[in-house]
Scaffold this active site. Structure first.
Site, PDB file in Angstrom:
ATOM      1  N   LYS A  65       0.842  -1.191   0.000  1.00 40.35           N
ATOM      2  CA  LYS A  65       0.000   0.000   0.000  1.00 40.35           C
ATOM      3  C   LYS A  65       0.875   1.239   0.000  1.00 40.35           C
ATOM      4  CE  LYS A  65      -1.914   1.618   3.811  1.00 40.35           C
ATOM      5  NZ  LYS A  65      -1.532   3.062   3.909  1.00 40.35           N
ATOM      6  N   ASN A  87     -16.760  14.430 -12.104  1.00 38.43           N
ATOM      7  CA  ASN A  87     -15.812  14.462 -13.220  1.00 38.43           C
ATOM      8  C   ASN A  87     -14.371  14.394 -12.727  1.00 38.43           C
ATOM      9  OD1 ASN A  87     -15.263  15.008 -16.198  1.00 38.43           O
ATOM     10  ND2 ASN A  87     -14.156  16.705 -15.241  1.00 38.43           N
ATOM     11  N   THR A  88     -14.080  15.086 -11.636  1.00 35.98           N
ATOM     12  CA  THR A  88     -12.718  15.088 -11.100  1.00 35.98           C
ATOM     13  C   THR A  88     -12.340  13.704 -10.573  1.00 35.98           C
ATOM     14  OG1 THR A  88     -12.901  17.426 -10.523  1.00 35.98           O
ATOM     15  CG2 THR A  88     -11.186  16.159  -9.405  1.00 35.98           C
ATOM     16  N   ARG A 107       2.497  -0.701  10.580  1.00 42.12           N
ATOM     17  CA  ARG A 107       3.450  -0.592  11.680  1.00 42.12           C
ATOM     18  C   ARG A 107       3.901  -1.918  12.279  1.00 42.12           C
ATOM     19  NH1 ARG A 107       0.443   4.338  14.649  1.00 42.12           N
ATOM     20  NH2 ARG A 107      -1.206   3.538  13.305  1.00 42.12           N
ATOM     21  N   ASP A 113      -3.646   4.227  -2.001  1.00 45.66           N
ATOM     22  CA  ASP A 113      -4.699   4.626  -1.062  1.00 45.66           C
ATOM     23  C   ASP A 113      -4.758   6.148  -0.968  1.00 45.66           C
ATOM     24  OD1 ASP A 113      -6.632   4.570   0.900  1.00 45.66           O
ATOM     25  OD2 ASP A 113      -5.228   4.115   2.524  1.00 45.66           O
ATOM     26  N   LEU A 114      -5.545   6.778  -1.855  1.00 44.76           N
ATOM     27  CA  LEU A 114      -5.628   8.236  -1.901  1.00 44.76           C
ATOM     28  C   LEU A 114      -6.982   8.776  -1.446  1.00 44.76           C
ATOM     29  CD1 LEU A 114      -3.707   9.024  -5.216  1.00 44.76           C
ATOM     30  CD2 LEU A 114      -2.844   8.950  -2.871  1.00 44.76           C
ATOM     31  N   LYS A 115      -7.965   7.909  -1.242  1.00 48.55           N
ATOM     32  CA  LYS A 115      -9.271   8.307  -0.682  1.00 48.55           C
ATOM     33  C   LYS A 115      -9.841   9.532  -1.396  1.00 48.55           C
ATOM     34  CE  LYS A 115      -8.157   6.463   3.905  1.00 48.55           C
ATOM     35  NZ  LYS A 115      -6.722   6.154   3.670  1.00 48.55           N
TER      36      LYS A 115
END
Length: 235
Positions: A40, A75-76, A213, A67-69
């Site tokens: 990730k 459209n964007t 972690r 993982d950019l949420k």
């Protein structure tokens, strides 16, 4: 038997490269070697020069969860997901708002990119949901967004493994249920509030486990990864 149930522990374990430099991320990948096949990349590494690693890891035969949420006008979101697919990512995330999920589904169609709707962050509890202005609790919102994700036609959702037994029946059999907040026995919860052990997450219906972690901060990263894989295999 559906494709999700046939995945091996190596296919299901996603190691979060939550580090602040590309060099450190590359060193972790080398150290983990063939034991890990899925990584990730989130904000921390992505905004520190890590985005080119998506294509490089893919060319090495690894899968990448970017993982950019995303959350923006339709459209964007659609154009952003098209660009993510072009990078070679295997998975990516949007916040689980119906309009955003439908736009992402359109963009990912025919690409092989699995779009995941983030239901409720695992760092949030019921009081945090109420503070944000939502009625009900975490489980209510997760259930609603899981249903909406299935209706939107995306590839899966992100939810705590605590909610996995609740939402798995609401998803199509081919949908991924990706669970962060995984902590093996003896590990500290950190800033996560809804944490679950690997075996329990799989038994609850999770298809993929995100672990950062407990592996990348371990003195012996390879040993930590192998221990988690063994626990997953036993489940």
């Amino acid at each position: 038997m559906d494709a999700m149930s046939e995945l091996s522990p190596r296919d299901r374990l996603i190691v979060g490269l939550d580090v602040s430099s590309r060099a450190e991320a590359e060193a972790i990948v080398v150290e983990l070697g063939d034991a890990v096949g899925f990584y990730k990349i989130g904000y921390q590494l992505g905004f520190a020069g890590g985005l080119p690693l998506v294509g490089e890891l893919a060319r090495m035969g690894k899968k990448v969860f970017l993982d950019l949420k995303l959350l923006d006008i339709a459209n964007t979101v659609e154009k952003g997901v098209e660009s993510i697919a072009g990078l070679g990512a295997a998975m990516t995330t949007v916040h689980a708002y119906p309009q955003a999920m439908r736009a992402a589904a359109r963009a990912a169609q025919g690409t092989g990119l699995v779009v995941l709707g983030v239901t409720v962050l695992t760092s949030l509890a019921d009081e945090d949901i109420r503070e944000a202005g939502y009625g009900g609790g975490v489980s209510d919102l997760v259930e609603l967004r899981a249903r909406q994700a299935a209706e939107a036609g995306i590839g899966g959702i992100v939810a705590s493994a605590q909610e996995a037994p609740l939402v798995r029946p609401l998803l199509r059999p081919d949908m991924a249920l990706v669970t962060p907040g995984i902590r093996p026995a003896g590990a500290q919860a950190g800033d996560q509030k809804r944490v679950v052990a690997p075996a329990e997450a799989l038994r609850g219906g999770a298809s993929h486990l995100v672990v950062a972690r407990p592996i990348i901060a371990a003195p012996d990263r390879l040993g930590a990864a192998r221990a988690i894989l063994a626990e997953m295999q036993a489940a």
